[in-house]
Motif scaffolding. Structure first.
Motif, PDB file in Angstrom:
ATOM      1  N   ASP A  44       0.814  -1.214   0.000  1.00 39.11           N
ATOM      2  CA  ASP A  44       0.000   0.000   0.000  1.00 39.11           C
ATOM      3  C   ASP A  44       0.851   1.271   0.000  1.00 39.11           C
ATOM      4  OD1 ASP A  44      -2.614  -1.207   2.252  1.00 39.11           O
ATOM      5  OD2 ASP A  44      -2.155  -1.651   0.148  1.00 39.11           O
ATOM      6  N   TYR A  45       2.046   1.163   0.481  1.00 36.86           N
ATOM      7  CA  TYR A  45       2.800   2.367   0.786  1.00 36.86           C
ATOM      8  C   TYR A  45       3.947   2.644  -0.175  1.00 36.86           C
ATOM      9  CZ  TYR A  45       0.048   2.362   4.993  1.00 36.86           C
ATOM     10  OH  TYR A  45      -1.001   2.399   5.865  1.00 36.86           O
ATOM     11  N   SER A  46       3.996   1.872  -1.272  1.00 33.07           N
ATOM     12  CA  SER A  46       5.132   2.019  -2.174  1.00 33.07           C
ATOM     13  C   SER A  46       5.236   3.437  -2.734  1.00 33.07           C
ATOM     14  CB  SER A  46       5.015   1.002  -3.307  1.00 33.07           C
ATOM     15  OG  SER A  46       3.726   1.106  -3.896  1.00 33.07           O
ATOM     16  N   GLU A  47       4.110   4.063  -2.971  1.00 35.08           N
ATOM     17  CA  GLU A  47       4.151   5.401  -3.553  1.00 35.08           C
ATOM     18  C   GLU A  47       4.739   6.423  -2.578  1.00 35.08           C
ATOM     19  OE1 GLU A  47       0.355   7.054  -4.587  1.00 35.08           O
ATOM     20  OE2 GLU A  47       1.295   8.965  -5.092  1.00 35.08           O
ATOM     21  N   ILE A  48       4.303   6.309  -1.334  1.00 34.90           N
ATOM     22  CA  ILE A  48       4.762   7.245  -0.302  1.00 34.90           C
ATOM     23  C   ILE A  48       6.285   7.279  -0.197  1.00 34.90           C
ATOM     24  CG2 ILE A  48       4.824   7.584   2.191  1.00 34.90           C
ATOM     25  CD1 ILE A  48       1.963   6.737   2.342  1.00 34.90           C
ATOM     26  N   ALA A  49       6.891   6.142  -0.514  1.00 33.59           N
ATOM     27  CA  ALA A  49       8.353   6.049  -0.395  1.00 33.59           C
ATOM     28  C   ALA A  49       9.068   7.094  -1.236  1.00 33.59           C
ATOM     29  CB  ALA A  49       8.820   4.655  -0.806  1.00 33.59           C
ATOM     30  N   SER A  50       8.395   7.545  -2.284  1.00 37.02           N
ATOM     31  CA  SER A  50       9.097   8.375  -3.253  1.00 37.02           C
ATOM     32  C   SER A  50       9.041   9.873  -2.963  1.00 37.02           C
ATOM     33  CB  SER A  50       8.520   8.117  -4.648  1.00 37.02           C
ATOM     34  OG  SER A  50       7.198   8.636  -4.713  1.00 37.02           O
ATOM     35  N   TYR A  51       8.151  10.289  -2.043  1.00 36.65           N
ATOM     36  CA  TYR A  51       8.067  11.737  -1.787  1.00 36.65           C
ATOM     37  C   TYR A  51       7.885  12.035  -0.302  1.00 36.65           C
ATOM     38  CZ  TYR A  51       2.964  11.052  -1.695  1.00 36.65           C
ATOM     39  OH  TYR A  51       1.697  10.634  -1.385  1.00 36.65           O
ATOM     40  N   TYR A  52       7.894  13.312   0.030  1.00 32.94           N
ATOM     41  CA  TYR A  52       7.761  13.743   1.425  1.00 32.94           C
ATOM     42  C   TYR A  52       6.362  14.270   1.684  1.00 32.94           C
ATOM     43  CZ  TYR A  52      12.817  13.414   1.131  1.00 32.94           C
ATOM     44  OH  TYR A  52      14.088  12.955   0.946  1.00 32.94           O
ATOM     45  N   ARG A  53       5.588  13.571   2.505  1.00 31.34           N
ATOM     46  CA  ARG A  53       4.247  14.046   2.814  1.00 31.34           C
ATOM     47  C   ARG A  53       4.315  15.306   3.683  1.00 31.34           C
ATOM     48  NH1 ARG A  53       2.135   9.036   5.888  1.00 31.34           N
ATOM     49  NH2 ARG A  53       4.367   9.031   6.364  1.00 31.34           N
ATOM     50  N   PRO A  54       3.618  16.360   3.308  1.00 32.47           N
ATOM     51  CA  PRO A  54       3.593  17.566   4.149  1.00 32.47           C
ATOM     52  C   PRO A  54       3.066  17.237   5.547  1.00 32.47           C
ATOM     53  CG  PRO A  54       2.679  18.040   1.973  1.00 32.47           C
ATOM     54  CD  PRO A  54       2.863  16.552   2.050  1.00 32.47           C
ATOM     55  N   GLY A  55       3.650  17.843   6.547  1.00 33.39           N
ATOM     56  CA  GLY A  55       3.190  17.647   7.919  1.00 33.39           C
ATOM     57  C   GLY A  55       3.635  16.334   8.538  1.00 33.39           C
ATOM     58  N   HIS A  56       4.378  15.525   7.775  1.00 39.55           N
ATOM     59  CA  HIS A  56       4.870  14.243   8.282  1.00 39.55           C
ATOM     60  C   HIS A  56       6.383  14.302   8.490  1.00 39.55           C
ATOM     61  CE1 HIS A  56       1.467  11.469   8.385  1.00 39.55           C
ATOM     62  NE2 HIS A  56       0.966  12.136   7.368  1.00 39.55           N
ATOM     63  N   ALA A  57       6.919  13.196   9.058  1.00 42.41           N
ATOM     64  CA  ALA A  57       8.348  13.142   9.370  1.00 42.41           C
ATOM     65  C   ALA A  57       9.174  12.519   8.253  1.00 42.41           C
ATOM     66  CB  ALA A  57       8.545  12.356  10.670  1.00 42.41           C
ATOM     67  N   ASP A  58       8.570  12.313   7.080  1.00 46.67           N
ATOM     68  CA  ASP A  58       9.296  11.650   5.988  1.00 46.67           C
ATOM     69  C   ASP A  58      10.612  12.353   5.667  1.00 46.67           C
ATOM     70  OD1 ASP A  58       6.998  10.154   5.892  1.00 46.67           O
ATOM     71  OD2 ASP A  58       6.202  11.131   4.084  1.00 46.67           O
ATOM     72  N   PHE A  59      10.519  13.673   5.508  1.00 45.69           N
ATOM     73  CA  PHE A  59      11.690  14.449   5.126  1.00 45.69           C
ATOM     74  C   PHE A  59      12.762  14.413   6.212  1.00 45.69           C
ATOM     75  CE2 PHE A  59      13.733  18.759   5.201  1.00 45.69           C
ATOM     76  CZ  PHE A  59      14.547  18.575   4.090  1.00 45.69           C
ATOM     77  N   THR A  60      12.357  14.638   7.439  1.00 48.71           N
ATOM     78  CA  THR A  60      13.344  14.705   8.523  1.00 48.71           C
ATOM     79  C   THR A  60      13.972  13.341   8.805  1.00 48.71           C
ATOM     80  OG1 THR A  60      11.484  14.646  10.076  1.00 48.71           O
ATOM     81  CG2 THR A  60      12.466  16.784   9.618  1.00 48.71           C
ATOM     82  N   PHE A  61      13.205  12.267   8.668  1.00 52.63           N
ATOM     83  CA  PHE A  61      13.793  10.927   8.828  1.00 52.63           C
ATOM     84  C   PHE A  61      14.884  10.708   7.787  1.00 52.63           C
ATOM     85  CE2 PHE A  61      10.810   9.266  11.923  1.00 52.63           C
ATOM     86  CZ  PHE A  61      11.491   8.197  12.488  1.00 52.63           C
ATOM     87  N   ASP A  62      14.593  11.030   6.557  1.00 52.75           N
ATOM     88  CA  ASP A  62      15.599  10.865   5.502  1.00 52.75           C
ATOM     89  C   ASP A  62      16.825  11.732   5.760  1.00 52.75           C
ATOM     90  OD1 ASP A  62      14.222   8.965   4.126  1.00 52.75           O
ATOM     91  OD2 ASP A  62      14.149  10.054   2.226  1.00 52.75           O
ATOM     92  N   GLU A  63      16.592  12.950   6.236  1.00 49.66           N
ATOM     93  CA  GLU A  63      17.712  13.847   6.499  1.00 49.66           C
ATOM     94  C   GLU A  63      18.602  13.315   7.617  1.00 49.66           C
ATOM     95  OE1 GLU A  63      18.598  17.225   5.181  1.00 49.66           O
ATOM     96  OE2 GLU A  63      17.631  16.108   3.562  1.00 49.66           O
ATOM     97  N   LYS A  64      17.961  12.758   8.641  1.00 42.81           N
ATOM     98  CA  LYS A  64      18.725  12.318   9.811  1.00 42.81           C
ATOM     99  C   LYS A  64      19.421  10.987   9.569  1.00 42.81           C
ATOM    100  CE  LYS A  64      18.423  11.800  14.815  1.00 42.81           C
ATOM    101  NZ  LYS A  64      18.880  13.109  15.261  1.00 42.81           N
ATOM    102  N   TYR A  65      18.680  10.035   8.980  1.00 46.27           N
ATOM    103  CA  TYR A  65      19.193   8.668   8.912  1.00 46.27           C
ATOM    104  C   TYR A  65      19.634   8.229   7.512  1.00 46.27           C
ATOM    105  CZ  TYR A  65      17.087   8.511  13.505  1.00 46.27           C
ATOM    106  OH  TYR A  65      16.765   8.786  14.797  1.00 46.27           O
ATOM    107  N   GLY A  66      19.331   9.041   6.510  1.00 45.44           N
ATOM    108  CA  GLY A  66      19.748   8.682   5.165  1.00 45.44           C
ATOM    109  C   GLY A  66      18.699   7.879   4.407  1.00 45.44           C
TER     110      GLY A  66
END
Lengths: 366, 366, 366, 366
Positions: free
Chosen positions: D94-116
C-alpha cells in the motif's frame, strides 16, 4: 569530557584542574535533613593531603573546603551542595617542560589525542588532585550512610611484597602509621621498602581494601546495576587502579564450588551466611554480610629514573620526571576508595527504596 | 529492578526470565545503516548455548532469535532494535522444591529480601539465560565495531589450575575445543580436571580474557566514565564474576614504576607504546595499544554435593542441588564477556565524537 | 532534590541559593577548543540583572562571573567548566517574616512539604536567582551554536494585552527598550501598563518568544526525545512558565489540515517548507526552517496587595509582600529562555552525530 | 535514534514500526508486587484502537497485548516487564508510492535527512502506532498510581471551534461518545464538524485535557525536573502536539498577580489552595490540588486534498494522500495523553521517596 558525573539519584559532578583556580564538586540528590559542616568534609580531605608522612610528597598543600550551597542552619536542605577547594599556589612555570612530551604511564598522550591539546600544568584534570571532589562528596555520602548504620573501614592491604597479617589486624593502627596499614609491623617493613625504592629513583604499587558493615539486605539492582558492578566502576575509575576484586576475587578462578559457596544458617531468627567468599553480595544485591573489596594500584608513574618517550615534535627522547612525587599512591588513595564506595552504596540505598509496592504504599500513607 | 538498562548512547534494555515466555533486548541508539540479519545475532547466541560439549549441561535449548523491529531491507534504520528468543520448554514443575529454600551461592535469598518474593523457576531473572539479551545486543555492537576496524578476541584463559601457554597461543584453536581455549594442551588437561570435579559432585572456576585491537585513540571519558571503569562495570555485572583486571591487573600492586610504565617510541610517524602493561588505556582513554582485560568466574554454585542452608520457614537444612548444571561457567560465558566489551566500547566510540569542536564543525559542514 | 542536572551530553548542574554564598553551574561535556572568556558569560548574565530599567526592581546586584575550571589559554579544554557568581550582599534579616508563612504563588509550601523545612532567605533555591547558573551555561551553549552557524533571537512578545506588531518587527529595538520588545510602540504602551499595575500594587504576565535560525536538519530524536519535547521541558522548567508553544501552538487546535500543513518546494536544490506552521520540527526533528517557540509567564507572585494565606502554625492570615519586586517577570526572563533553548539544541546537535553509520565511519577515518 | 527511553526510575523503552512484526515496550523499574494482567493493559490499548466510531479510520486492527516477562503468579516481580502487540496485517504494498516523496506535515523528510533512509511503510516509527508501547506502559503506571490513591481523568476538551461546557461536565459521558468528550451536546456538534471537513477532504485539530487527583504534595523536583517540566516533555513528545498548558496556561500572559495567585486557607487542619490557577504545582512540586494540563493537537496531516510537495528526485509535485486516515487525532490520542501523564507522575513519585533523611531512616528501620 562527559565523564565527570557519577551516580543516578545521589549524583556528583566534580570539576577542576591541578593548577587551575580550584577543584570542587556539586552533589545533586542529597536528602534533606543531614547535619553537615565543613569540618565533616575537611576530616576526609585531610586524609588525602600530602605531607603527612615521610613517604608522601613534601609539597605544601592547604586544601581547605568551603560549602557554597545546599546547607542551611547546619543541615542539608535537599538542594545541590556545592563544595570548593581553592588552589593556593599555582606555579605553572614548573610544568613548562612537561608540555612538550608525553610522560610514560600518564594521560598526556591520550588527552592530546582526544581533545587536540591539554592543560599540562601539573597534569591538569588527570592529576591526583582530581580526587578532591570525589573525597568531599564521599564524606557527605559516608555521613548519610552512618545515619543508616552503615560504616566503612578502608586501609592499605599491601605495599609491594608486604601485606598485612589479618591475625593481628588492628583497626586503631590504621590512623597511627602514615601508610594507613592496620598492622604496625607490616607498615614498618613497607616503609623501608618504599624508602629503598625512592633511593633507586623508582616507585612501588600496592593494594587498598574496604569493608562495609551494617548493610541492609537487597541493596543493588540485578543485571547491569549490580552493587558489585557499580562498585567496580567506582573503584576502577580512580586513576592508577588496574584490578578490582570482591570477596575472594581473582582467587575464585582456582576455587571449587563446594568451598566457594557460602552456606546459610539461621542466627537470631534470620538467615546468615556462615562464610563470606562472595564479599557481601549475591546476584548483585547485598546479602547481609560485610561488603569486602580490593583495588590494585600501579606504582606512581612519575619517577626520577630515565625513561624513553616521544615529544610532540615526533622525536624519540629520554626523560627523567623531576618534581616532588609520592613513590607510592596507595596510602593517599585509601580515602578515595572509601569515598567512591560510600557514593556508590548511598546511591544504591536510595534507589532500593522504590523496589516494592507494599513499602511504597506504606511510605505515602505516613 | 531498575538495573536492566546499560549504556548512554548505545543503550540496551534486557528482559526475560529463565522459564517465562522468552528473553530479549531492545537496543536504542544503534546508528542507521548497519547491515544486520538474524544470522549475525544467531552466530553469537550459539556460542552461549549448552550441549555443545561434554563439559556443558545436556539440556536441549534452541535459542532462535527473531528481530522484531529496527531493521528494514537488511539495514538498521536508527529506530530501536527489538530482539527476542522465545522459550521453547517451560518445565516449571522441575523447580518447585527450589522455591522453598535458598541455594548457597545463588540470588534466591537476596531476591526475596529485596522484592518480597521471586520467580523461582530456573532462577528466574538471575538465571544464566539472562545473558541472552546481552549477547544478542553485543552481536550488534560487535558488528558496528567491525565496520570501524575494531575487533574482539575472547577466550578461556584458565580453568582451575590449568592456564593457557601464551607462547603456543593459537587463535584458531579457540573454536576447535569446547572450552574455548587457544591452547589444545591446556584444554585437554582442563577438560580432565572438570570431569574429575564433576564426578566429585563439585564444580570449578576459571578466567576469561578479551583482547580488543584496532581501537582508535582517545576513546573513553576521563574521571568517572573512564573506558576501563565502564569495562569494569560491564564485566562485573556478569553473574559469577568476582574479579576484574586490565593489563597487568592485580600484579601491579607488586610492581615497580620503572617496569610498569610503558615507554613510547615513534613508529610509522606515530607515538606507540613499546609495552602494554596498562592494558590499552591511559587516564581512562584508549592509548592505541590493544585493550586487554580479564574476568575471574567463580565455580558454578549449583552442585550435587550436600550443602547447608536454610529454608523459607527459617529452618536449617541440608540440600543437594539436582538438575543438569555445567560444572564450569567460563566457556559459555566467554561470549558474554565479548558482548559486554563490545557494548561498552561501541558506546564510548559514539560519545567520543562530541569531544572536539573542530571535528564537530567539520562534521556539520559535510 | 535530584533535579538540578540538565542534558545528556552537554550536561549542566546548577547550584546555589538566593542568599547563600553564591550561585553557579558546572558544564560537563562541552567540546574542547571553544574560545571562551568570562566576558562571553558576563554579557549574558547582564541581560538578567535587575536595575536595568524603571520596570525592574531597584535592588543593586553585581553578578560578576568567574570561570574556575575547564578553560586553558582562552579555550575550553573538554574538562568540566565550573562558573560561579558570588553573592555580594546577604541580608538574611529582611526575610525573617517570610519564614513563618506560605506566600501565595510561591514554592514555600511545597518546599516545606517535600523537604520538611526550607532556606527561606529570599526564596532560597526557588528564587529567580536560581537562573544565574542556567544563563551562564546557556552563554557557553550559544557560543558553541554560533560556531556551527546556529543563531538565537529572543524577545518579549507581549505584556498583558500589549503585543508586538510583526509587520514593524525591529530586531535592533530589542536591546533599546528595557522590556526587550522588538517594537518601540508596543514597548511604550506595555511600560505604561506595568506602571499602572504597580501603582495598584499588582503585577502582570507576558510572553517571550525565541527564534532559532541556521539549524541543520534532522536534529532531535524521534519518540520521547523529540527536539520540541526537550524544548518544552527546558522552557517549562523555568519558574513562572505555565504554557509552551511551537509554531502555531495552541491555535492548531482550531486549524484545519489543508492550512496547517507546510508544503514543500525545491529551492536552491533543496526541499524547503513554504510556510512554517510547525515551528521548525517535523516528527521531533528539525526540518530546516527556523525553530519558533513561545513561553507564557505568569504575573510576579510577590505583590503588595493584601492576600489570604496560612502560616506555619496553621492559622489563616492576611499578608502583603513587601520588598523590591519586579511587577513583570518576562523581560528579565527573556535571556533565560534563550539560555534554555541554547542548552537543549546544543545537546541535540551533539547527540545527532551518532545517528548514521556512514558518517561515523567517515569521522573515524579522518 | 537514542530517543525511545523515557523516565529515570520507572523507565520505559518502546520499539516497533507501523508495518514491522510488532510494537512493544519494556518497563524497567516497576516496583514488585503490583497485581497485573494482560486485561489491565488491553483496556487501555482498546481506547486507542481505530474503528471505534464513524469518526475514526475503518482500518481493522486487533491490538492484542502479550506480557512476556516481569509478572509471576499475577504480580509484578520487580524485573523488566516486556509487552508486545504483534502486527496482524503488514500490507507494505500500500505504501510504495509514499516512499518516493515527502508528505507535508509528516516526518518523511526529517527521517531521511537524519538517517539517510527510512522505513516508509505506514510511516514506520513515526506512525501513530508508535504510541502502542506508551499506552501499554502507561496502563501499568496508572495501576501503580491507583494503588497510591492517584487517579487520572482524560478527555477531549475541544474539536475545532467546539469546546466542552464545564457547567454541564459529565464524567460518565466521556466513554459514551466516540469523541471522548464529557459533554454530549458539544460532542454532537463536533461530530458534525468533523464529518463536514472530511467531506471537504480536510482534517481538524483539537485539544485534550487531563486532571489528576489524589496527588501527594511535594512530588516533582525543583529546577530542571519540575513535575510540570517533565509533564511538558511527556506531552509534547506525542506526535502532533504543538502546545502545552498547566492550569491557566497561556492565559496567564494576560493575567494580573492579584487574580492569578492562589490563596491558601486552612481546611481540615491542612493548608489548601482556594483556587487552582497554577494547575496543581508550585515551584515544580505538586501542591495538593489537582494537576490540570492541556495539549493542543494539530489536524491530521494526511488529507485527501491536493498538496504541494517535493519528491526524492528533487521535483516539485502535487499529491493527494489516499488511505484510511482519521480526520481528527485527538479522540484516539486522549489515552496517549493519559499514559504519558501516568508515566511521568509514577516516576516522580518514586524519586520523591529519597528527598528526606528522616523518612529514609524510618524506611530502613522497618
Amino acid at each position: 569530557m562527559a565523564g565527570s558525573i557519577f551516580g543516578k539519584l545521589f549524583r556528583v559532578t566534580t570539576w577542576g584542574e591541578s593548577h587551575g583556580k580550584g577543584l570542587g564538586v556539586v552533589i545533586d540528590g542529597c536528602p534533606a535533613g543531614l547535619p553537615l559542616s565543613e569540618e565533616d568534609i575537611q576530616l576526609y580531605l585531610n586524609r588525602r593531603k600530602p605531607g603527612q608522612s615521610v613517604f608522601s610528597t613534601p609539597r605544601k598543600e592547604d586544601d581547605a573546603v568551603e560549602i557554597l550551597s545546599g546547607v542551611f542552619e547546619g543541615r542539608t536542605t535537599g538542594t545541590p551542595i556545592s563544595m570548593v577547594v581553592f588552589n593556593k599556589t599555582q606555579r605553572s612555570q614548573d610544568y613548562s617542560e612537561i608540555a612538550s612530551y608525553y610522560r610514560p604511564g600518564h594521560a598526556d598522550f591520550t588527552f592530546d589525542e582526544k581533545y587536540g591539546f591539554r592543560d599540562y600544568r601539573g597534569g591538569g584534570r588527570s592529576s591526583g588532585r582530581e580526587t578532591i571532589g570525589r573525597v568531599a562528596a564521599g564524606a557527605v555520602a559516608a555521613k548519610l550512610l552512618k545515619s543508616l548504620g552503615v560504616e566503612l573501614l578502608t586501609y592499605t592491604k599491601s605495599i609491594g611484597p608486604y601485606e598485612i597479617n589479618y591475625e593481628t589486624f588492628n583497626r586503631e593502627e590504621i590512623f597511627r602509621n602514615s601508610l594507613y596499614m592496620p598492622d604496625a609491623a607490616a607498615a614498618e617493613k613497607a616503609g623501608e621498602f618504599i624508602m629503598q625504592k625512592r633511593k633507586e629513583h623508582d616507585s612501588v604499587g600496592g593494594m587498598a581494601e574496604c569493608i562495609v558493615t551494617g548493610m541492609p539486605t537487597g541493596i543493588g539492582e540485578p543485571v547491569f546495576d549490580k552493587l558489585n558492578a557499580n562498585l567496580a566502576k567506582a573503584i576502577v575509575s580512580i586513576g592508577a587502579v588496574k584490578g578490582f576484586e570482591m570477596g575472594d576475587g581473582m582467587a575464585v578462578a582456582k576455587a571449587i564450588g563446594s568451598v566457594n559457596n557460602d552456606a546459610f544458617r539461621m542466627k537470631d531468627g534470620r538467615p546468615e551466611k556462615v562464610t563470606n567468599h562472595s564479599g557481601g553480595t549475591l546476584g548483585g544485591m547485598s546479602d547481609g554480610s560485610p561488603i569486602i573489596l580490593r583495588a590494585a594500584f600501579k606504582p606512581t608513574p612519575s619517577i626520577l629514573s630515565e625513561q624513553q618517550t616521544v615529544n610532540k615534535s615526533g622525536e624519540d627522547i629520554t626523560v627523567s620526571i623531576k618534581g616532588r612525587h609520592d613513590p607510592i599512591i596507595v596510602p593517599r588513595a585509601v580515602v578515595v576508595v572509601e569515598a567512591m564506595v560510600a557514593l556508590t552504596i548511598a546511591d544504591a540505598i536510595l534507589e532500593n527504596m522504590t523496589a516494592r509496592l507494599d513499602k511504597i504504599v506504606e511510605f505515602y500513607k505516613n
